[in-house]
Design an enzyme around this catalytic site. Sequence first.
Site, PDB file in Angstrom:
ATOM      1  N   ASP A  14      -9.375  -3.178   6.608  1.00  0.00           N
ATOM      2  CA  ASP A  14      -8.638  -3.347   5.249  1.00  0.00           C
ATOM      3  C   ASP A  14      -9.646  -4.546   4.472  1.00  0.00           C
ATOM      4  O   ASP A  14      -9.365  -5.767   4.764  1.00  0.00           O
ATOM      5  CB  ASP A  14      -7.260  -3.648   5.682  1.00  0.00           C
ATOM      6  CG  ASP A  14      -6.562  -3.706   4.228  1.00  0.00           C
ATOM      7  OD1 ASP A  14      -6.781  -2.960   3.487  1.00  0.00           O
ATOM      8  OD2 ASP A  14      -5.383  -4.060   4.215  1.00  0.00           O
ATOM      9  N   LYS A  41      -3.179   6.767   7.631  1.00  0.00           N
ATOM     10  CA  LYS A  41      -2.804   5.207   7.470  1.00  0.00           C
ATOM     11  C   LYS A  41      -1.673   5.068   8.251  1.00  0.00           C
ATOM     12  O   LYS A  41      -0.823   5.719   8.446  1.00  0.00           O
ATOM     13  CB  LYS A  41      -2.393   5.201   6.109  1.00  0.00           C
ATOM     14  CG  LYS A  41      -3.638   5.051   5.106  1.00  0.00           C
ATOM     15  CD  LYS A  41      -4.101   3.619   4.437  1.00  0.00           C
ATOM     16  CE  LYS A  41      -3.769   3.810   2.896  1.00  0.00           C
ATOM     17  NZ  LYS A  41      -3.824   2.549   2.151  1.00  0.00           N
ATOM     18  N   CYS A  97      17.931 -21.759 -16.319  1.00  0.00           N
ATOM     19  CA  CYS A  97      17.290 -22.540 -15.151  1.00  0.00           C
ATOM     20  C   CYS A  97      18.364 -22.857 -14.286  1.00  0.00           C
ATOM     21  O   CYS A  97      19.345 -23.735 -14.411  1.00  0.00           O
ATOM     22  CB  CYS A  97      16.509 -23.477 -15.770  1.00  0.00           C
ATOM     23  SG  CYS A  97      16.007 -24.711 -14.272  1.00  0.00           S
ATOM     24  N   TYR A 145     -20.847   1.443   8.178  1.00  0.00           N
ATOM     25  CA  TYR A 145     -20.439   2.669   8.776  1.00  0.00           C
ATOM     26  C   TYR A 145     -20.732   3.930   7.847  1.00  0.00           C
ATOM     27  O   TYR A 145     -20.704   4.968   8.371  1.00  0.00           O
ATOM     28  CB  TYR A 145     -18.860   2.964   8.920  1.00  0.00           C
ATOM     29  CG  TYR A 145     -18.022   2.435   7.757  1.00  0.00           C
ATOM     30  CD1 TYR A 145     -18.053   3.318   6.593  1.00  0.00           C
ATOM     31  CD2 TYR A 145     -17.419   1.097   7.758  1.00  0.00           C
ATOM     32  CE1 TYR A 145     -17.582   2.897   5.497  1.00  0.00           C
ATOM     33  CE2 TYR A 145     -16.643   0.749   6.379  1.00  0.00           C
ATOM     34  CZ  TYR A 145     -16.671   1.660   5.461  1.00  0.00           C
ATOM     35  OH  TYR A 145     -15.976   1.253   4.216  1.00  0.00           O
ATOM     36  N   CYS A 195      12.926 -30.525 -17.229  1.00  0.00           N
ATOM     37  CA  CYS A 195      13.694 -29.972 -16.289  1.00  0.00           C
ATOM     38  C   CYS A 195      13.221 -30.856 -14.725  1.00  0.00           C
ATOM     39  O   CYS A 195      12.211 -31.070 -14.377  1.00  0.00           O
ATOM     40  CB  CYS A 195      13.335 -28.454 -15.713  1.00  0.00           C
ATOM     41  SG  CYS A 195      13.858 -27.813 -14.400  1.00  0.00           S
ATOM     42  N   GLU A 213     -12.857   6.697  13.327  1.00  0.00           N
ATOM     43  CA  GLU A 213     -13.193   5.123  13.166  1.00  0.00           C
ATOM     44  C   GLU A 213     -11.980   4.356  12.761  1.00  0.00           C
ATOM     45  O   GLU A 213     -11.174   4.897  12.192  1.00  0.00           O
ATOM     46  CB  GLU A 213     -14.363   4.824  12.209  1.00  0.00           C
ATOM     47  CG  GLU A 213     -15.651   5.673  12.605  1.00  0.00           C
ATOM     48  CD  GLU A 213     -16.550   5.769  11.418  1.00  0.00           C
ATOM     49  OE1 GLU A 213     -16.099   5.037  10.410  1.00  0.00           O
ATOM     50  OE2 GLU A 213     -17.711   6.059  11.615  1.00  0.00           O
ATOM     51  N   CYS A 228      18.136 -26.936 -14.314  1.00  0.00           N
ATOM     52  CA  CYS A 228      18.553 -27.821 -15.608  1.00  0.00           C
ATOM     53  C   CYS A 228      19.526 -26.950 -16.503  1.00  0.00           C
ATOM     54  O   CYS A 228      20.115 -27.852 -17.544  1.00  0.00           O
ATOM     55  CB  CYS A 228      17.395 -28.330 -16.201  1.00  0.00           C
ATOM     56  SG  CYS A 228      16.576 -26.974 -16.988  1.00  0.00           S
ATOM     57  N   ASP A 248       0.865  -1.048   0.037  1.00  0.00           N
ATOM     58  CA  ASP A 248       0.029   0.082  -0.105  1.00  0.00           C
ATOM     59  C   ASP A 248       0.942   1.335   0.033  1.00  0.00           C
ATOM     60  O   ASP A 248       0.508   2.406  -0.471  1.00  0.00           O
ATOM     61  CB  ASP A 248      -0.891   0.140   1.089  1.00  0.00           C
ATOM     62  CG  ASP A 248      -2.119  -0.879   1.055  1.00  0.00           C
ATOM     63  OD1 ASP A 248      -2.064  -1.443   0.266  1.00  0.00           O
ATOM     64  OD2 ASP A 248      -3.182  -0.754   2.030  1.00  0.00           O
ATOM     65  N   GLU A 297     -17.912  -2.292   4.807  1.00  0.00           N
ATOM     66  CA  GLU A 297     -16.625  -2.963   4.380  1.00  0.00           C
ATOM     67  C   GLU A 297     -16.872  -4.588   4.729  1.00  0.00           C
ATOM     68  O   GLU A 297     -17.314  -4.968   5.712  1.00  0.00           O
ATOM     69  CB  GLU A 297     -15.415  -2.650   5.485  1.00  0.00           C
ATOM     70  CG  GLU A 297     -14.221  -2.663   4.531  1.00  0.00           C
ATOM     71  CD  GLU A 297     -13.821  -1.359   3.862  1.00  0.00           C
ATOM     72  OE1 GLU A 297     -14.664  -0.855   3.432  1.00  0.00           O
ATOM     73  OE2 GLU A 297     -12.729  -1.578   3.114  1.00  0.00           O
ATOM     74  N   CYS A 331      11.488 -21.522 -16.992  1.00  0.00           N
ATOM     75  CA  CYS A 331      12.378 -22.524 -17.462  1.00  0.00           C
ATOM     76  C   CYS A 331      11.047 -23.161 -18.464  1.00  0.00           C
ATOM     77  O   CYS A 331      10.303 -23.936 -17.949  1.00  0.00           O
ATOM     78  CB  CYS A 331      13.042 -23.442 -16.466  1.00  0.00           C
ATOM     79  SG  CYS A 331      13.364 -24.980 -17.209  1.00  0.00           S
ATOM     80  N   LYS A 340     -10.133   2.062  10.123  1.00  0.00           N
ATOM     81  CA  LYS A 340     -10.305   1.919   8.805  1.00  0.00           C
ATOM     82  C   LYS A 340     -10.169   0.374   8.423  1.00  0.00           C
ATOM     83  O   LYS A 340      -8.927  -0.001   8.653  1.00  0.00           O
ATOM     84  CB  LYS A 340      -9.170   2.769   8.147  1.00  0.00           C
ATOM     85  CG  LYS A 340      -9.292   2.566   6.574  1.00  0.00           C
ATOM     86  CD  LYS A 340      -8.366   3.657   6.085  1.00  0.00           C
ATOM     87  CE  LYS A 340      -8.347   3.339   4.386  1.00  0.00           C
ATOM     88  NZ  LYS A 340      -8.877   2.467   3.838  1.00  0.00           N
TER      89      LYS A 340
HETATM   90  S1  IVH Z   1     -15.724   6.256   5.042  1.00  0.00           S
HETATM   91  C1  IVH Z   1     -17.086   8.578   1.010  1.00  0.00           C
HETATM   92  N1  IVH Z   1     -15.049   4.482   7.179  1.00  0.00           N
HETATM   93  O1  IVH Z   1     -11.387   2.693   2.979  1.00  0.00           O
HETATM   94  C2  IVH Z   1     -16.141   7.682   1.356  1.00  0.00           C
HETATM   95  N2  IVH Z   1     -14.402   4.139   4.629  1.00  0.00           N
HETATM   96  O2  IVH Z   1      -9.496   4.178   1.350  1.00  0.00           O
HETATM   97  C3  IVH Z   1     -16.462   7.288   2.755  1.00  0.00           C
HETATM   98  N3  IVH Z   1     -12.869   2.028   4.556  1.00  0.00           N
HETATM   99  O3  IVH Z   1     -13.634   3.446   0.421  1.00  0.00           O
HETATM  100  C4  IVH Z   1     -15.728   6.174   3.481  1.00  0.00           C
HETATM  101  N4  IVH Z   1     -13.088   1.672   6.861  1.00  0.00           N
HETATM  102  O4  IVH Z   1     -13.879   1.170   1.536  1.00  0.00           O
HETATM  103  C5  IVH Z   1     -15.010   5.034   5.762  1.00  0.00           C
HETATM  104  N5  IVH Z   1     -14.650   3.472   8.677  1.00  0.00           N
HETATM  105  C6  IVH Z   1     -14.472   3.809   7.583  1.00  0.00           C
HETATM  106  C7  IVH Z   1     -13.640   2.679   6.756  1.00  0.00           C
HETATM  107  C8  IVH Z   1     -13.593   3.036   5.317  1.00  0.00           C
HETATM  108  C9  IVH Z   1     -12.626   1.344   5.858  1.00  0.00           C
HETATM  109  C10 IVH Z   1     -12.678   1.968   3.225  1.00  0.00           C
HETATM  110  C11 IVH Z   1     -13.700   2.226   2.365  1.00  0.00           C
HETATM  111  C12 IVH Z   1     -13.061   3.391   1.546  1.00  0.00           C
HETATM  112  C13 IVH Z   1     -11.669   3.128   1.565  1.00  0.00           C
HETATM  113  C14 IVH Z   1     -10.782   4.180   1.333  1.00  0.00           C
END
Ligand code: IVH
Length: 682
Positions: free
Chosen positions: A121, A322, A416, A232, A439, A117, A419, A34, A180, A434, A119
């Site tokens: 993944d 991040k 390789c 969310y 091989c 909040e 071989c 990322d 998500e 290869c 985030k």
């Molecule tokens: S709010 C208008 N809240 O992260 C966009 N996104 O990198 C509002 N994500 O597209 C997004 N946790 O898929 C929001 N607590 C959270 C999140 C979250 C994960 C994701 C989401 C977004 C992406 C952006």
Amino acid sequence: MTSSEAQKRISALRSEVAHHDERYYRSARPEIGDRDYDRLKRELADLELKFPGAARAEGTDTPTARVGDDRAEGFRTVRHRLAMQSLDNTYSEAELREFHARLARLLGREDLSYVVEPKLDGLAVSLTYEKGRFVGAVTRGNGVEGDDVTANALTIRSLPRELKRSAQGPVPDLIEIRGEIYMTFAEFQRINAARDEEGEERYANPRNLAAGTIKLLDPREVGLRSLALVLYGLGACEPAKAGGENQSGYQARLRGWGLPTVDKFWTARGIDEAWAAIGELDRLRKGFPYATDGAVVKLDSFALQREAGSTSKAPRWAMAYKFAAERAETRLLTIAVQVGRTGVLTPVAELEPVILAGTTVARATLHNRDEIARKDIRVGDYVLVEKAGEVIPAVVSVNLARRTPGCAPFVFPDRCPSCGTAVVQAQGEVALRCPNYDCPVQVRRRVQHFASRACVDIDGLGEAMVDVVVEKGWVRGVADIYRLKRDDLLSLGKSVEKSTDNLLAAIEAGKKADLWRFVHGLGIPHVGTAAAKDLAARFGSLEALSQSRHADYIEGKESRIAGIGETMAEAIIDHFNQPRNRTLVRDLVRAGVSPRAPAALAPGTGPLSGKTLVLTGTLPTKSREDASAMIEAAGGKVASSVSKKTSFVVAGSDAGSKLDKAKALGVAVIGEAELLLMLKDR
Ligand code: IVH
């Protein structure tokens, strides 16, 4: 930098970022981390800002102006009522504070309250509820329209079919709820442990596995992996006030309606409190059962959010901070180049062991030749190694200050390592291969694969034993397993009589293994266990499979076998176009291999046995033939007209008189998603 230099760099960065977008969003198999990705994208955005003329000269189509696109073949696309945007992100506290300063200027006030909040993944999804009933799940797609993944989303246990009535707020007439889809570490590890057992390659991380899973064409396969959901965000909502007045209140509503929400969020007055919350989240998240890659800071008030508005791709009222992945510096001892079953050469860094994210790291992937050259990684260098959550450790960069003078660039072998055959690079591929089918390493890997638990499962023919019999020259290909001689095996040492007899008995018994095990064992590119089972059910024998044609798989643009799309169909046909692969099938049969074909379902045993179904209208993902075949395979009957005896009517879009008749007779009407769920316990 001159304007023409900038233009060149912009052009190069645009194609590079677009390439990584494709890998991340569409195939869920990113090549870079990322952080590296964010850095490329940031460099591009900065150049486009600084050299607008050069950027315009390269055209208006740029990845910085759009959200990634996850749409895939095989899904119906659905338009979002309200576009799904992306988020701006940063790794720096200073930039987060600038975000606040910008908002304060824009809104003309300092006293801004935020929600912080975690985030998650995973991958973004939008759920629609009409009058409290779940009607569909759509991926973000290109932000404007996404893939209809309803049938797959229905396998998620925490997804309520109905919203609960709640004191927090009335259930809206219509609402798009954003969130998500993710996979827990525990589930990710369970699946990878099973992959290890079966000798299959491990998945790289939970996010990619979740993204790949939601895009499987067969919901039954999706149901075998457990996905989770957190919500969310707010999309379209009628009446608008049913969403509430602020993000913290909306969170409470979501919870009240029975939806899964984040375990913890913070409300913060001002950016200092928000920053403190981020610090606390960073400490807590190490104990979370799922991957978090940052914090999302959002203005709490919806009225202020509206006032702040959005740019073309992201809201001005939110920012993702991040967390950097854990990194450590260590020494690169050597670069080992491994040869895989299909001949692909993979470089692996062997490192002086170092502790990272709680585990000792001694090896890291180097992906391919280009990657080593791009980062100029040399043996003996001190390198920065990164490990984020469950991600396979990767070498990020070299510490040039510590480079030993005179240390030479790494020369990727052009032959390789096993071989000595000159390696080749297929058009459009980064990997070097290869090309020598004989091989020794490839032969070993092919035989190991065939005999492994995931395939024919021959007890006593593990990796070490395969090495021996290949080394001795007794086995040069898979079919030679069946020509192993007792006397040869006995020559391996004293007191091997019992193990030899056991091995020969296991080989003999394995001749009658399930057909799918042989299909998987053939090592056809892209064909894993799930596809092997589908192919075995459809063709019934190795010979029939080896003679299959394109038309057996694809009709027009429709796939005729659930779970098998164009890419796999082509791979299968290519495979059997090679004489040696057809010969192998013949040799196996000659050697006495007679696989057990999947038994036709005994009457009265399928999940739909005794049931009569009627199909009407156009189903979202399945053709009528496919749906009929699936129903019949599950023991059900498909009838053409509705009567009182009809168990279910499966209705798609534009359903006509059959649907009316079903309603008149009080026959249950279901959609494709529910049908697929019923079939799940096949
Ligand atoms: S709010 C208008 N809240 O992260 C966009 N996104 O990198 C509002 N994500 O597209 C997004 N946790 O898929 C929001 N607590 C959270 C999140 C979250 C994960 C994701 C989401 C977004 C992406 C952006």
